[in-house]
Design an enzyme around this catalytic site. Structure first.
Site, PDB file in Angstrom:
ATOM      1  CG  HIS A 179      -4.282  26.140  36.735  1.00 17.12           C
ATOM      2  ND1 HIS A 179      -3.130  26.314  36.280  1.00 17.12           N
ATOM      3  CD2 HIS A 179      -4.782  25.855  36.189  1.00 17.12           C
ATOM      4  CE1 HIS A 179      -3.651  26.033  34.784  1.00 17.12           C
ATOM      5  NE2 HIS A 179      -4.641  25.473  35.030  1.00 17.12           N
ATOM      6  CG  LEU A 181      -1.343  19.128  41.636  1.00 16.07           C
ATOM      7  CD1 LEU A 181      -0.528  19.228  42.513  1.00 16.07           C
ATOM      8  CD2 LEU A 181      -1.783  17.760  41.515  1.00 16.07           C
ATOM      9  CG  ASP A 236       1.814  26.015  28.428  1.00 13.22           C
ATOM     10  OD1 ASP A 236       1.708  27.014  28.974  1.00 13.22           O
ATOM     11  OD2 ASP A 236       1.003  26.456  27.507  1.00 13.22           O
ATOM     12  CG  HIS A 241      -0.796  22.068  34.156  1.00 13.12           C
ATOM     13  ND1 HIS A 241      -0.401  22.713  35.435  1.00 13.12           N
ATOM     14  CD2 HIS A 241      -1.084  22.857  32.917  1.00 13.12           C
ATOM     15  CE1 HIS A 241      -0.223  24.136  35.041  1.00 13.12           C
ATOM     16  NE2 HIS A 241      -1.174  23.931  33.886  1.00 13.12           N
ATOM     17  NE  ARG A 367     -16.241  15.594  29.221  1.00 10.83           N
ATOM     18  CZ  ARG A 367     -17.673  15.978  29.457  1.00 10.83           C
ATOM     19  NH1 ARG A 367     -18.147  15.977  30.156  1.00 10.83           N
ATOM     20  NH2 ARG A 367     -17.943  14.690  29.037  1.00 10.83           N
ATOM     21  CE1 TYR A 375     -17.772   9.126  28.139  1.00 10.08           C
ATOM     22  CE2 TYR A 375     -17.436  10.864  28.866  1.00 10.08           C
ATOM     23  CZ  TYR A 375     -17.003   9.861  27.662  1.00 10.08           C
ATOM     24  OH  TYR A 375     -16.482  10.853  26.503  1.00 10.08           O
ATOM     25  CE  LYS A 377     -16.691   5.614  25.744  1.00 15.15           C
ATOM     26  NZ  LYS A 377     -15.740   6.147  23.908  1.00 15.15           N
ATOM     27  CG  ASP A 395     -23.493  10.693  32.375  1.00 11.32           C
ATOM     28  OD1 ASP A 395     -22.621  10.840  32.197  1.00 11.32           O
ATOM     29  OD2 ASP A 395     -24.183  10.586  31.657  1.00 11.32           O
ATOM     30  CG  LEU A 396     -20.760  11.170  38.556  1.00 18.90           C
ATOM     31  CD1 LEU A 396     -22.127  11.810  39.056  1.00 18.90           C
ATOM     32  CD2 LEU A 396     -19.804  11.117  39.623  1.00 18.90           C
TER      33      LEU A 396
END
Length: 495
Positions: A179, A181, A236, A241, A367, A375, A377, A395-396
């Site tokens: 999930h 992906l 796990d 992932h 994120r 974002y 820096k 920043d988006l």
């Protein structure tokens, strides 16, 4: 172009009375229906061993639906029905076939289209697949089968699973779901990388000094330790992932977004991964919280006494190719930490000193969850009369950049839709799993020889093992000087 299903499809969910189906599969189907991404003419059949009336079944699956008015929910539930029978006898599957045929003949369907979703533990995969092929899979139809992880426990069990499934279905018919992906930011990685010359030109070892992919959960096993005790954090979330995120982050540019072109490049980069050094791994297990209010892992009554299960792991991955050779890549994941978050951090080389005595490094942060954001820096002069620099960011953040009218599908919604359309891009191919298990099996075998395991204890609700900061520094990550970066608002006390 994909080989999409039409409007008259039968969707069959095995394990329909289970937690996964109730919390993920049916809410995803409802979400697609609510957004008019699933035709209102499909048939949905739940199949499980539990004895439930149609009404009880509908009450059960609708308990986790999000959004939509009562009429929309009612319309969706009218498409659903339930069959209760064992997984290992012909009888239930014959009922299933009869229900499929009744729907298809009523609507004059010439070429039946069926989507089988196995929300089941691997122990019954083979039985269900054999029964489906024998009783519910006419030769002239177009069918697809979605299989949930885990795809084995190691290389040997994966090969055994593959040996059971491959004689029954072609690779083109099988959709192995991870999930992660389906998550919006993971699906954005290829566009971010290859659609922006800014990143495309610097995405290599000439500019990048450190890559981290981290997965943090703010909760422990909370009574589900019996399951986790046999799995551990590496199996796990890391072998699947985080590795999927890493392959998208490090693969070469595919010739197109064609599913096989994308998956070919993922396999190629996986084959360039070096063996993971089992002597350079940080492992931990959470104990009680510092205030004593949260239990330690071993306090969970469902866990084996003195269990050595790993609830935190960090290890380095090396990729031996022209793009990534020499760049330390750290995967880290843990339970019972200070926050729930998944993110990628890419740190760049320092600028030449000269003009600047001290200046911080650029860092790109992606994120994945919660609250998708990207974002970068960057260093900037502090406003006003000062000539000092400070770290700020470009920043988006999705929630502030895109209006609430945008429907961002949940991961399972996105993946079920992809399967419906016949798009394999975001599903895991057999050879990809073969290579990934070859990479991880030696690590898992070493970790699970309990006499070799040195587990660092860390308090529930902390950042993880206290050795983590040193481990990251040793593997190339440079922390900002204290006070140089403030999120989300920079104050006048910035250093």
């Amino acid at each position: 172009s994909y080989d999409s299903f039409g409007d008259r499809v039968t969707i069959i969910v095995f394990g329909a009375s289970g937690d996964l189906a109730r919390k993920k599969t049916f809410p995803a189907l409802f979400g697609l229906f609510r957004e008019k991404q699933l035709p209102s003419t499909v048939q949905i059949i739940g199949y499980a061993r539990s004895h439930l009336s149609d009404k009880d079944f509908k009450d059960y699956i609708s308990s986790h639906f999000k959004g939509g008015d009562d009429k929309t929910k009612e319309d969706f539930l009218n498409l659903c029905s339930y069959i209760s029978d064992p997984y290992d006898t012909d009888e239930g599957y014959k009922k299933l076939e009869a229900r499929c045929q009744e729907y298809e003949s009523k609507h004059n369907v010439k070429v039946p289209e069926r989507l089988f979703y196995l929300a089941l533990p691997p122990s019954v995969f083979h039985t269900v697949c054999e029964q489906v092929k024998k009783n519910v899979y006419p030769k002239n139809e177009k069918s697809r089968i979605i299989i949930e992880k885990p795809f084995g426990r190691d290389l040997e069990t994966y090969r055994e699973l593959q040996k059971q499934i491959s004689p029954l279905f072609t690779e083109d018919e099988v959709y192995r779901i991870d999930h992660y992906l389906g998550k919006e930011m993971v699906k954005n990685l290829l566009v971010l990388r290859f659609g922006n010359e800014l990143f495309s030109g610097i995405w290599n070892n000439k500019h990048i000094t450190s890559v981290q992919i981290s997965f943090k959960e703010a909760f422990g096993t909370e009574g589900r330790g019996g399951y986790f005790d046999n799995i551990g954090i590496i199996r796990d979330v890391m072998q699947n992932h985080l590795l999927q995120v890493l392959t998208l982050l490090t693969m070469e540019r595919p010739v197109s977004f064609d599913p096989e072109a994308v998956r070919d490049e993922k396999v190629k980069v996986l084959k360039a991964f070096d063996k993971i050094d089992v002597n350079d791994v940080l492992l931990g297990q959470y104990g009680k919280s510092e205030d004593g209010t949260k239990p330690g892992y071993l306090d969970d009554s469902t866990v084996k006494p003195n269990s050595k299960a790993v609830t935190y792991a960090a290890f380095r991955v090396n990729i031996h190719n022209e793009r990534w050779d020499g760049v330390p890549i750290v995967l880290r994941a843990g339970k019972a930490l200070d926050e729930g978050k998944a993110e990628i951090r890419i740190q760049f080389k320092p600028v030449a000193k000269g003009m600047f005595k001290e200046i911080q490094r650029n860092e790109l942060v992606i994120r994945i969850q919660p609250n998708e954001a990207i974002y970068l820096k960057i260093n900037s002069k502090i406003p006003g009369i000062s000539t000092e620099t400070s770290l700020t960011d470009l920043d988006l953040t999705y929630s502030t950049r895109y209006s609430k009218d945008f429907w961002i599908p949940e991961a399972y919604e996105a993946l079920i839709r992809d399967c419906y359309l016949g798009n394999h891009s975001n599903f895991v191919r057999d050879d990809e799993l073969e290579v990934s298990w070859k990479l991880f099996t030696p690590l898992l075998e070493a970790v699970e020889k309990e006499e070799n395991v040195k587990l660092e204890s860390y308090p529930y609700g902390s950042k993880g093992p206290k050795e983590l900061r040193k481990y990251l520094i040793d593997h190339g990550y440079v922390f900002n000087d204290p006070g140089t970066y403030q999120w989300p608002l920079t104050n006048t006390d910035v250093k």
